[in-house]
Enzyme design. Structure first.
Site, PDB file in Angstrom:
ATOM      1  N   LEU B  41      15.649  -9.478  -5.189  1.00 39.19           N
ATOM      2  CA  LEU B  41      14.342 -10.069  -5.498  1.00 39.19           C
ATOM      3  C   LEU B  41      13.675 -10.633  -4.242  1.00 39.19           C
ATOM      4  O   LEU B  41      12.454 -10.663  -4.147  1.00 39.19           O
ATOM      5  CB  LEU B  41      14.510 -11.202  -6.521  1.00 39.19           C
ATOM      6  CG  LEU B  41      15.044 -10.773  -7.885  1.00 39.19           C
ATOM      7  CD1 LEU B  41      15.403 -11.995  -8.725  1.00 39.19           C
ATOM      8  CD2 LEU B  41      14.018  -9.912  -8.613  1.00 39.19           C
ATOM      9  N   GLY B  42      14.487 -11.098  -3.319  1.00 39.94           N
ATOM     10  CA  GLY B  42      13.866 -11.659  -2.116  1.00 39.94           C
ATOM     11  C   GLY B  42      14.902 -12.160  -1.150  1.00 39.94           C
ATOM     12  O   GLY B  42      16.088 -12.225  -1.453  1.00 39.94           O
ATOM     13  N   ARG B  43      14.404 -12.455   0.039  1.00 37.87           N
ATOM     14  CA  ARG B  43      15.268 -13.007   1.072  1.00 37.87           C
ATOM     15  C   ARG B  43      14.887 -14.454   1.275  1.00 37.87           C
ATOM     16  O   ARG B  43      13.725 -14.783   1.394  1.00 37.87           O
ATOM     17  CB  ARG B  43      15.043 -12.290   2.404  1.00 37.87           C
ATOM     18  CG  ARG B  43      15.410 -10.843   2.392  1.00 37.87           C
ATOM     19  CD  ARG B  43      15.698 -10.392   3.801  1.00 37.87           C
ATOM     20  NE  ARG B  43      16.908 -11.062   4.290  1.00 37.87           N
ATOM     21  CZ  ARG B  43      17.524 -10.705   5.408  1.00 37.87           C
ATOM     22  NH1 ARG B  43      17.046  -9.746   6.145  1.00 37.87           N
ATOM     23  NH2 ARG B  43      18.619 -11.331   5.785  1.00 37.87           N
ATOM     24  N   GLY B  44      15.902 -15.289   1.339  1.00 40.28           N
ATOM     25  CA  GLY B  44      15.639 -16.685   1.650  1.00 40.28           C
ATOM     26  C   GLY B  44      16.349 -17.044   2.922  1.00 40.28           C
ATOM     27  O   GLY B  44      17.095 -16.243   3.476  1.00 40.28           O
ATOM     28  N   GLY B  47      20.054 -17.447   1.813  1.00 37.32           N
ATOM     29  CA  GLY B  47      20.693 -16.267   1.270  1.00 37.32           C
ATOM     30  C   GLY B  47      19.680 -15.393   0.570  1.00 37.32           C
ATOM     31  O   GLY B  47      18.521 -15.752   0.421  1.00 37.32           O
ATOM     32  N   VAL B  49      18.289 -13.386  -2.795  1.00 36.61           N
ATOM     33  CA  VAL B  49      18.299 -13.610  -4.236  1.00 36.61           C
ATOM     34  C   VAL B  49      18.263 -12.249  -4.927  1.00 36.61           C
ATOM     35  O   VAL B  49      17.435 -11.398  -4.588  1.00 36.61           O
ATOM     36  CB  VAL B  49      17.100 -14.473  -4.671  1.00 36.61           C
ATOM     37  CG1 VAL B  49      17.138 -14.701  -6.172  1.00 36.61           C
ATOM     38  CG2 VAL B  49      17.109 -15.804  -3.938  1.00 36.61           C
ATOM     39  N   ASP B 160      12.107 -32.031  -0.841  1.00 34.91           N
ATOM     40  CA  ASP B 160      11.645 -30.828  -0.153  1.00 34.91           C
ATOM     41  C   ASP B 160      10.614 -30.088  -0.989  1.00 34.91           C
ATOM     42  O   ASP B 160      10.647 -28.877  -1.122  1.00 34.91           O
ATOM     43  CB  ASP B 160      12.841 -29.932   0.166  1.00 34.91           C
ATOM     44  CG  ASP B 160      12.522 -28.892   1.250  1.00 34.91           C
ATOM     45  OD1 ASP B 160      11.536 -29.097   1.999  1.00 34.91           O
ATOM     46  OD2 ASP B 160      13.248 -27.895   1.346  1.00 34.91           O
TER      47      ASP B 160
END
Lengths: 312, 355
Positions: B41-44, B47, B49, B160
Site C-alpha cells: 500500500l505504501g512506503r513509510g 517500514g 505497509v 506527532d
C-alpha cells in the site's frame, strides 16, 4: 523465498560504506566518528550523521553533488573529504584522513584563553580555509571550536632545546550542516538539536546565508580564543538565540588586554547585521594580519599573569 | 508494482539488503505469521505497509506495517512499534485507526496489524486538491480532534499530529494514525533520549522543544498547524525547513503569519482567530482540550457561508497604507465586499476562480 528465513545479522555501523570500523572515536549531538579501515587498508576517520534519512536515493543524489564540491577543496586548513555516501539505514557519512591533535574546544577547555599573537596566527589559518571554501561557493554554516582541529606541527630541536612550531588549524565538517539540515529532513523521531552558541542572527531567523554567516561564527570563535569565554553568558537554547539577535556583546578589550585593531576586528565580525560585518573571510584576514603584527610586538604575558589580570 | 520500482541503487549493498529494502511480492507468505501479502500500500519511514489476508486470500484483510530490515537493529525504532500497539490497546474511537496485533516474523522483523483503510492522508489530499475550503478543513480538523480527545481521555498524548498522520478514508471519515511516539501521561517511562526532543520539527509545540511537560494541549497546537496548512496550503514557518534551531525559535518565539494573508481564498476573521488561538505559545492561551477546540470548529463550520466577512482580514493588512488615502481605502473595501459576496454564492467560491 529466503528473505524472511534469514536473520539479519547485527552489523558493523559502517556496513555498506566500504569502510570497516575499528573503534568509535567519539560522538556529538548530530554525528558519530569511527576510526575505520578503507578498501585499500588505509586508516581514516569516518563520520556518520545521526539523522536517518528516509528517501535513501534522494540523499545519495544530494550527497554526490555536495561531495564533489567538498572533494575539490584542497587546502592545508581544510580537512579533505576522501569519500562520502549514505549508509544502509540512510545516514550520510564522510571519510576523511584521521588527524592527530585535539579540537579547539578541547584546547580551550583544557588550557583556557590563547595568547593573542598565537590566537591570531591560528585564526589566520581558519580564515584562509574559509576563503578557499567560499571561493568554491561553499559556506560552512556550523563553525564552532568543536569543528576546528589543532594539528601539532613536528617539533624541531633548536639550539636552545625544544622549539614548538605553531599548530595548524584544520576546519572540519565543511558543508555537512547543509547536508544534514536543509533539503533532507528526517521524519518524526527524536532529535538532539545543536547549540546555537555560534549561530548568526540570520540563521536564527532563517534568512539568507552567505560568507558573512561564517564571518560571524568565526568572530565568536576568535572572541572565545582570546578571552576564554563566549560573549553571551546565558546557557539556554532560546536565551542564546535571543542574545544572538538582540544582545550587544561586550568588547574583547573589556576582558583581556589586546590592541585596538584586534578588538575592533572581532567587534565588526560579530555585528548583528551581515552588512556591517567584514564582507568576506579575505577582508577579515587582512585586518587580522595587521592586528597580528601589533599583538606580536606586545610583550606576551604569561598565562598566570593573564589570569590574574582578568581576576583583578 | 514492478521490480524496477523497488530496487535500491546502492552499488555496495550486499544482495540480502536489497531484498530487505525492496518490497514483498504479492502472494508471499510472511514466515512465522498467519498473513499473506496481497499488495503493497505504501512506503513509510519505518517500514512498508501491505494489504494482507489472514490465513488464505479469502481471509479477512488488514493493513500490516512491517519494519524495514535495515532498522531492525535500532532499538528506538522497534520501541515505536511496541508503543503504537500498547497505545492502541487503550483507545477505541471511530477517528483513531484500530491496531489489532503486534508480532514478529520468523526473521525477527516486528510488524503491526491494523485496520485496513482506503483513502489517502491529508498531505496527499492537500497535494491533490490544493488548499481546502474553510468549511471542509474545519470538519476534517474537528474529526481529528475527536480522535485525539479520545486518546487524551485514555491518558495518551499523540505528540506527532501532522497531515501525514491524518488519514481520510474514501467514506469521508478521518482517522488519526501513528501513535509511535505518543506519550502515555500516566507512565513516566517513555523512550525519550536524554537531551532529545521528540516529534516532527515542523509541527511541534513550543513546550515539546523545551523538553517541558507536554500535555494534551501540545496536540491542540499541532492540530492548529494542520488546520492552518489545510486552509493556506503551507505551514506558518515552512521557509525554515531543514533549519532545526530556526524552527525551534519560530515555534517558541515568533508569531505565525496570519493565515488569511497566505490563504488563496478569503478567510473569515473568526476562523482565523480560532487557528491563531490554537497556536498560542503558552498552552494556557490555547483551547484547553481537543474537545473544546472540536466544538469551536464545528460552530464555525456550521455557519451559513454568507456570514463570513471575506473582506475583513484583507482590510486589516492594508490599513497602514490605506490610512494615508482613506478614499481609496473605502473603494477597496467596497470592492472587496462585492467580490466576497459574489464569490460566496456558488458552493465553491473564490478558490477555484483564483486558481
Amino acid at each position: 523465498m529466503e528473505t524472511f528465513g534469514v536473520a539479519i545479522p547485527r552489523r558493523d555501523p559502517l556496513s555498506g560504506t566500504g569502510f570497516r570500523s575499528r573503534r568509535r572515536l567519539g560522538g556529538g549531538a548530530s554525528s558519530e566518528v569511527f576510526e575505520a579501515e578503507g578498501p585499500s587498508g588505509q586508516v581514516c576517520a569516518v563520520k556518520v550523521l545521526r539523522a536517518m534519512h528516509l528517501d535513501t536515493r534522494d540523499a545519495v543524489r544530494r550527497l554526490a553533488l555536495e561531495g564533489e564540491a567538498l572533494a575539490a577543496l584542497d587546502h592545508p586548513n581544510l580537512v579533505r573529504v576522501l569519500d562520502a555516501g549514505v549508509t544502509l539505514d540512510g545516514r550520510p557519512w564522510f571519510a576523511m584522513p584521521k588527524l592527530l591533535g585535539e579540537t579547539l574546544r578541547d584546547r580551550l577547555d583544557r588550557a583556557g584563553a590563547i595568547p593573542s599573537a598565537e590566537a591570531c596566527s591560528l585564526f589566520l589559518g581558519l580564515l584562509g580555509g574559509l576563503d578557499a571554501a567560499h571561493a568554491a561557493g561553499i559556506v560552512h554554516r556550523d563553525l564552532k571550536p568543536a569543528n576546528l582541529f589543532l594539528v601539532p606541527r613536528p617539533k624541531r630541536l633548536g639550539g636552545r632545546g625544544v622549539a614548538l612550531d605553531r599548530d595548524r588549524l584544520v576546519v572540519l565538517d565543511f558543508g555537512i550542516a547543509k547536508i544534514s539540515g536543509s533539503s533532507i529532513e528526517p521524519s518524526s523521531g527524536a532529535y538532539v538539536l545543536g547549540t546555537p552558541r555560534y549561530l548568526a542572527p540570520e540563521q536564527v531567523l532563517g534568512g539568507a546565508i552567505d560568507a558573512r554567516t561564517d564571518v560571524y561564527a568565526a568572530g565568536l570563535v576568535l572572541y572565545e580564543m582570546l578571552t576564554g569565554q563566549s560573549p553571551f553568558a546565558c546557557r539556554g537554547v532560546l536565551e542564546l538565540m535571543r542574545a544572538q539577535l538582540d544582545e550587544k556583546p561586550g568588547r574583547v578589550r573589556a576582558r583581556v588586554r589586546v590592541g585596538h585593531e584586534l578588538d575592533h576586528a572581532v567587534a565588526r565580525a560579530i555585528e548583528k547585521s551581515p552588512a556591517r560585518r567584514w564582507s568576506s573571510a579575505a577582508v577579515f584576514s587582512a585586518v587580522i594580519e595587521r592586528a597580528a603584527v601589533i599583538e606580536r610586538s606586545r610583550p606576551a604575558p604569561s598565562v598566570r599573569a593573564r589570569s590574574e589580570e582578568a581576576a583583578s | 508494482m514492478s521490480d524496477a520500482d523497488l530496487t535500491v541503487d546502492l552499488d555496495s549493498s550486499p544482495p540480502i539488503d536489497v531484498l530487505a529494502v525492496s518490497g514483498l511480492p504479492p502472494g508471499e507468505r510472511l514466515h512465522g505469521t498467519p498473513y499473506l501479502v496481497v499488495r503493497r500500500l505504501g512506503r513509510g519511514g519505518m517500514g512498508d505497509v501491505y494489504e494482507v489476508a489472514e490465513g488464505s486470500l479469502a481471509g479477512p484483510r488488514y493493513a500490516l506495517k512491517l519494519l524495514h530490515a535495515a532498522l531492525c537493529h535500532r532499538s528506538d525504532v522497534a520501541l515505536r512499534f511496541q508503543q503504537e500497539a500498547l497505545v492502541a490497546s487503550r483507545i477505541d474511537h471511530p477517528n483513531v485507526v484500530r491496531v489489532f496485533a503486534l508480532g514478529e516474523t520468523a526473521s525477527a522483523r516486528p510488524y503491526l496489524v491494523m485496520e485496513l483503510l482506503r483513502g489517502r492522508d491529508l498531505r496527499a489530499e492537500l497535494g491533490r486538491t490544493g488548499p481546502l475550503p474553510a468549511a471542509r478543513a474545519l470538519d476534517l480538523a474537528a474529526q481529528a480532534l475527536d480522535g485525539l480527545a479520545a486518546a487524551h481521555a485514555a491518558g495518551v498524548v499523540h505528540r506527532d499530529v501532522k497531515l501525514e498522520n491524518l488519514f481520510l478514508t474514501d467514506e469521508g471519515t478521518l482517522k488519526v494514525l501513528d501513535f509511535g511516539i505518543a506519550k502515555i501521561t500516566a507512565d513516566e517511562a517513555s523512550f525519550t533520549l536524554p537531551g532529545a526532543v521528540v516529534g516532527t520539527l515542523r509541527s511541534m509545540a513550543p513546550e515539546q522543544f523545551a523538553e517541558a511537560a507536554v500535555d494534551a494541549r501540545a496536540d491542540v497546537y499541532a492540530a492548529g498547524l494542520a488546520l492552518y496548512e489545510l486552509v493556506t496550503g503551507r505551514g506558518p514557518f515552512d521557509e525554515l525547513r531543514g533549519m532545526p534551531l530556526a524552527l525551534q525559535f519560530a515555534h517558541c518565539e515568533r508569531p505565525p503569519p496570519a493565515p488569511s494573508r497566505l490563504a488563496r481564498a478569503p478567510l473569515a476573521a473568526d476562523v482565523e482567530a480560532a487557528i491563531l488561538r490554537s497556536l498560542a505559545k503558552s498552552p494556557a492561551d490555547r483551547f484547553q482540550s481537543a474537545g473544546e477546540m472540536a466544538s469551536a470548529l464545528r460552530v464555525l463550520g456550521a455557519r451559513p457561508r454568507t456570514q463570513t466577512r471575506a473582506a475583513r482580514p484583507r482590510l486589516a493588512i492594508r490599513r497602514p497604507l490605506g490610512a494615508l488615502i482613506p478614499a481609496v481605502l473605502a473603494a477597496m473595501f467596497a470592492l472587496g465586499v462585492a467580490v466576497g459576496r459574489a464569490g460566496a454564492e456558488p458552493p465553491r467560491p473564490a478558490a477555484a476562480a483564483i486558481r
